[in-house]
Design a protein around this motif. Structure first.
Motif, short mmCIF file in Angstrom:
data_model
loop_
_atom_site.label_atom_id
_atom_site.label_comp_id
_atom_site.label_asym_id
_atom_site.label_seq_id
_atom_site.Cartn_x
_atom_site.Cartn_y
_atom_site.Cartn_z
N ALA A 3 0.81 -1.22 0.00
CA ALA A 3 0.00 0.00 0.00
C ALA A 3 0.84 1.27 0.00
CB ALA A 3 -0.94 0.00 1.20
N ASP A 4 1.99 1.26 0.69
CA ASP A 4 2.77 2.48 0.81
C ASP A 4 4.04 2.51 -0.05
OD1 ASP A 4 4.03 0.51 2.28
OD2 ASP A 4 4.50 1.81 3.99
N CYS A 5 4.23 1.51 -0.91
CA CYS A 5 5.41 1.45 -1.76
C CYS A 5 5.26 2.39 -2.95
CB CYS A 5 5.62 0.01 -2.24
SG CYS A 5 6.90 -0.16 -3.51
N LEU A 6 6.25 3.24 -3.16
CA LEU A 6 6.24 4.20 -4.26
C LEU A 6 6.05 3.52 -5.61
CD1 LEU A 6 6.79 7.14 -5.30
CD2 LEU A 6 9.20 6.48 -5.40
N PHE A 7 6.80 2.44 -5.86
CA PHE A 7 6.71 1.77 -7.15
C PHE A 7 5.38 1.03 -7.32
CE2 PHE A 7 11.60 1.52 -7.84
CZ PHE A 7 11.63 2.89 -8.04
N CYS A 8 4.83 0.50 -6.23
CA CYS A 8 3.49 -0.12 -6.32
C CYS A 8 2.45 0.93 -6.67
CB CYS A 8 3.14 -0.82 -5.00
SG CYS A 8 4.07 -2.35 -4.71
N LYS A 9 2.61 2.13 -6.15
CA LYS A 9 1.68 3.23 -6.49
C LYS A 9 1.80 3.58 -7.97
CE LYS A 9 1.44 5.24 -1.88
NZ LYS A 9 1.74 6.41 -1.05
N ILE A 10 3.02 3.53 -8.51
CA ILE A 10 3.21 3.78 -9.94
C ILE A 10 2.54 2.68 -10.75
CG2 ILE A 10 4.95 3.83 -11.79
CD1 ILE A 10 6.77 5.38 -9.79
N VAL A 11 2.72 1.43 -10.36
CA VAL A 11 2.09 0.30 -11.06
C VAL A 11 0.57 0.46 -11.06
CG1 VAL A 11 1.67 -2.19 -10.97
CG2 VAL A 11 4.00 -1.32 -10.67
N ARG A 12 0.00 0.88 -9.94
CA ARG A 12 -1.46 1.04 -9.83
C ARG A 12 -1.97 2.30 -10.53
NH1 ARG A 12 -0.40 -0.58 -4.28
NH2 ARG A 12 -0.59 1.60 -3.66
N GLY A 13 -1.08 3.16 -11.00
CA GLY A 13 -1.50 4.39 -11.68
C GLY A 13 -1.80 5.53 -10.74
N GLU A 14 -1.47 5.39 -9.46
CA GLU A 14 -1.71 6.46 -8.49
C GLU A 14 -0.69 7.58 -8.60
OE1 GLU A 14 -1.79 4.53 -4.66
OE2 GLU A 14 -3.34 3.12 -5.31
N MET A 95 17.05 2.76 -2.09
CA MET A 95 16.20 3.75 -1.43
C MET A 95 14.73 3.39 -1.52
SD MET A 95 18.16 7.34 -2.25
CE MET A 95 18.15 7.19 -4.02
N VAL A 96 14.32 2.71 -2.59
CA VAL A 96 12.95 2.23 -2.73
C VAL A 96 13.02 0.71 -2.61
CG1 VAL A 96 10.93 2.08 -4.23
CG2 VAL A 96 12.32 4.17 -4.23
N PHE A 97 12.36 0.17 -1.62
CA PHE A 97 12.47 -1.25 -1.32
C PHE A 97 11.44 -2.07 -2.09
CE2 PHE A 97 14.93 0.93 1.71
CZ PHE A 97 16.06 0.15 1.82
N HIS A 98 11.53 -1.92 -3.41
CA HIS A 98 10.80 -2.68 -4.41
C HIS A 98 11.87 -3.00 -5.45
CE1 HIS A 98 6.92 -3.23 -6.88
NE2 HIS A 98 7.91 -3.51 -7.74
N ALA A 99 12.11 -4.26 -5.73
CA ALA A 99 13.18 -4.65 -6.64
C ALA A 99 13.14 -3.82 -7.92
CB ALA A 99 13.07 -6.13 -6.96
N HIS A 100 14.30 -3.34 -8.35
CA HIS A 100 14.37 -2.59 -9.60
C HIS A 100 15.79 -2.53 -10.13
CE1 HIS A 100 15.05 0.42 -6.41
NE2 HIS A 100 15.69 1.15 -7.30
N TRP A 101 15.88 -2.54 -11.44
CA TRP A 101 17.16 -2.41 -12.12
C TRP A 101 17.26 -1.02 -12.71
CZ3 TRP A 101 14.89 -7.01 -11.49
CH2 TRP A 101 15.71 -8.08 -11.17
N HIS A 102 18.46 -0.47 -12.62
CA HIS A 102 18.77 0.81 -13.25
C HIS A 102 19.46 0.51 -14.58
CE1 HIS A 102 18.21 3.53 -9.72
NE2 HIS A 102 18.40 2.40 -9.07
N LEU A 103 18.91 1.03 -15.66
CA LEU A 103 19.53 0.93 -16.97
C LEU A 103 20.00 2.34 -17.32
CD1 LEU A 103 17.52 -1.51 -16.81
CD2 LEU A 103 17.40 -1.38 -19.29
#
Length: 138
Positions: A3-14, A95-103
């Motif tokens: 609910a409070d994850c920045l990247f989850c909010k992006i996925v949900r379109g919030e 800094m954001v604890f949702h797995a992500h790769w930087h390209l």
């Protein structure tokens, strides 16, 4: 999803993003603080805190997205290379604890450099450390 994850909010379109790639399991969008213009984050849509939390089956879909986005840098940006990185844990800069790769698209003479390198005292120290790491692999 969290609910409070920045990247989850992006996925949900919030929260809006500049999307460059999407499939059922993966989303890729431009980083808001790019190292170079075109710096893209590739994330699983499902919430996984880091690489250790990712289901191995999701790896193929993430790699497919990384390859597709990375290859696009040549034509779209004129990039001559790309750095691929993932920070896992606060001590590694996550800094954001949702797995992500930087390209990160790279260009000749862009002024970026990799981290400073260190060395081992000798081959024995190196070999012993290799054995120790290997003994912890399941």
């Amino acid at each position: 999803m969290s609910a409070d994850c920045l990247f989850c909010k992006i996925v949900r379109g919030e929260i809006p993003c500049a999307k460059v790639y999407e499939n059922d399991a993966v989303l890729a969008f431009l980083d808001i603080a790019p190292v170079n213009k075109g710096h893209t984050l590739v994330i699983p849509k499902a919430h996984h805190a880091d690489i250790y939390d990712l289901p191995p089956a999701l790896g193929a879909q993430l790699l497919e997205a990384v390859q597709a986005v990375g290859a696009s840098f040549k034509g779209a940006l004129g990039a001559t290379g790309m750095n691929l990185g993932m920070n896992n844990g606060a001590s590694a800069g996550q800094m954001v604890f949702h797995a992500h790769w930087h390209l990160i698209p790279r260009f000749e003479g862009d002024g970026l450099s990799l981290w400073p390198q260190k060395s081992y005292a000798n081959i024995d120290e190196m070999s012993e450390l290799a054995r120790k790491i290997a003994s912890y692999i399941r």
